[in-house]
Write an enzyme that holds these catalytic residues in place. Sequence first.
Site, PDB file in Angstrom:
ATOM      1  N   HIS A 182     -74.683 -71.153 -32.834  1.00 47.10           N
ATOM      2  CA  HIS A 182     -73.679 -71.471 -31.823  1.00 47.10           C
ATOM      3  C   HIS A 182     -72.811 -72.668 -32.218  1.00 47.10           C
ATOM      4  O   HIS A 182     -71.624 -72.719 -31.878  1.00 47.10           O
ATOM      5  CB  HIS A 182     -74.354 -71.717 -30.477  1.00 47.10           C
ATOM      6  N   HIS A 194     -81.164 -72.433 -34.742  1.00 50.02           N
ATOM      7  CA  HIS A 194     -80.333 -71.382 -34.132  1.00 50.02           C
ATOM      8  C   HIS A 194     -79.144 -71.981 -33.391  1.00 50.02           C
ATOM      9  O   HIS A 194     -78.002 -71.529 -33.552  1.00 50.02           O
ATOM     10  CB  HIS A 194     -81.174 -70.546 -33.179  1.00 50.02           C
ATOM     11  N   GLU A 222     -74.047 -63.217 -29.547  1.00 51.84           N
ATOM     12  CA  GLU A 222     -75.376 -63.366 -30.164  1.00 51.84           C
ATOM     13  C   GLU A 222     -75.582 -62.388 -31.320  1.00 51.84           C
ATOM     14  O   GLU A 222     -76.116 -62.765 -32.352  1.00 51.84           O
ATOM     15  CB  GLU A 222     -76.481 -63.156 -29.117  1.00 51.84           C
ATOM     16  N   SER A 243     -78.250 -67.300 -37.713  1.00 56.67           N
ATOM     17  CA  SER A 243     -79.356 -68.247 -37.858  1.00 56.67           C
ATOM     18  C   SER A 243     -80.648 -67.582 -38.308  1.00 56.67           C
ATOM     19  O   SER A 243     -81.696 -68.229 -38.355  1.00 56.67           O
ATOM     20  CB  SER A 243     -79.592 -68.981 -36.534  1.00 56.67           C
TER      21      SER A 243
END
Length: 300
Positions: free
Chosen positions: A164, A159, A205, A224
Site C-alpha cells: 500500500h 505488506h 489488493e 508484497s
Amino acid sequence: MGRTWSDDRTPVSPDGRLGPARRHPGRSDPRYLRRREAIVAAARGHRLGDPSPPVVYTPAEQATWRTVCAALTAAHREHACRALLSAWAEAGIPAERIPQHREVSARLAERTGFRLTPAGGVVPNRLFLGALEHGYFHAVQFVRHPALPLYTPEPDVIHDVLGHGLHLVSPEFAELYRAVGRAANRVRTPEALDLVNRVYWFTLELGVVQEAGGIRAFGAALLSSYGELAALHRCRVRELDIRAMATARYPLTGYQPVLFAARSLDHLRDVLLPFLAEFDEDTGRRLGITAPPRVRVSGC
C-alpha cells in the site's frame, strides 16, 4: 488478528507446501505471538491521525525485512507493472532497515497527502475504508514470522509499506483510494459496504494489468508476496468487470486462483472512478447482485 487472506490452507514450509493455517508458525509460535501482541497493544486506543508509536525492531525482524526486500526487488522487476516500479524510486523506502510509520507518512504526505495511522486491533470495515477519503491508511507495525519470510497469512508492516505504501506515493493510485473511501462513507447498509469491500479487494489488493505482452501485478497483496507473484502464471485471469468481481467467490485456500485484469491502468481508472463516484445503496440492485459472499478487508 486482522485482515486474513487465507484461513483454511496456507504455505507452512519454505518450499510453499500447503497445510492447515494453524500450522503456520505465525499462528502457533508463542514467542512470536507475544512479540506481535506487544506491538499491536502499543497502538490500541489511538485516535485517527495520531502518530504511530515508534517500534524498536529486533535484529531478527530487520533481517526478515532485508530478506523480503531483496526478494521482492527481483520479483517486481519481473512481475510488477511499470507504474509500481517507478513508485519504488519515488517512495524512498530503505532496503536495509524497517522504516518507522512516521518516515513513510512524511513521504506520502509530501506526494499525495496520505498518512499511515496505526492499527491497534481489528479495524471495522467502515472505519478502515472510510478513513481513506480523509487520507489515512490503517497500517500495522509487526513483522511476519522469520521462518517463512516470503509468505504471511495476514498483513504485516512489509505488506502495508511495500504494498500500500507504493500505491499511496502515487497520485493516481491515491485518487482511487480516496474514491473508495468516499463511496464507503456514502452508504449505510452492510450489503452496500460489502460491495465496496469486494471491488477494493479484487483491484487494490489483488489487481493485475495487461502490460508488455503479459500480466503484471499492481495489487498490494500481490506486490508484497513473493510467492503469489511467482504463481501469477497459474492463475485464471478474467477481464476487469465490476459485476464479476462483486459476485466472485474468494476461496480461502492459499493463493487466490482467479484475478481480474485491467487492459491498462487508465482502463482501471476509467472503470473504477465513475463506478465509485455514482455508488449508492441501490448500486447492487441495479447490477443484479444479491447477497455476494463477504470479504473482510479491515486492518489489523
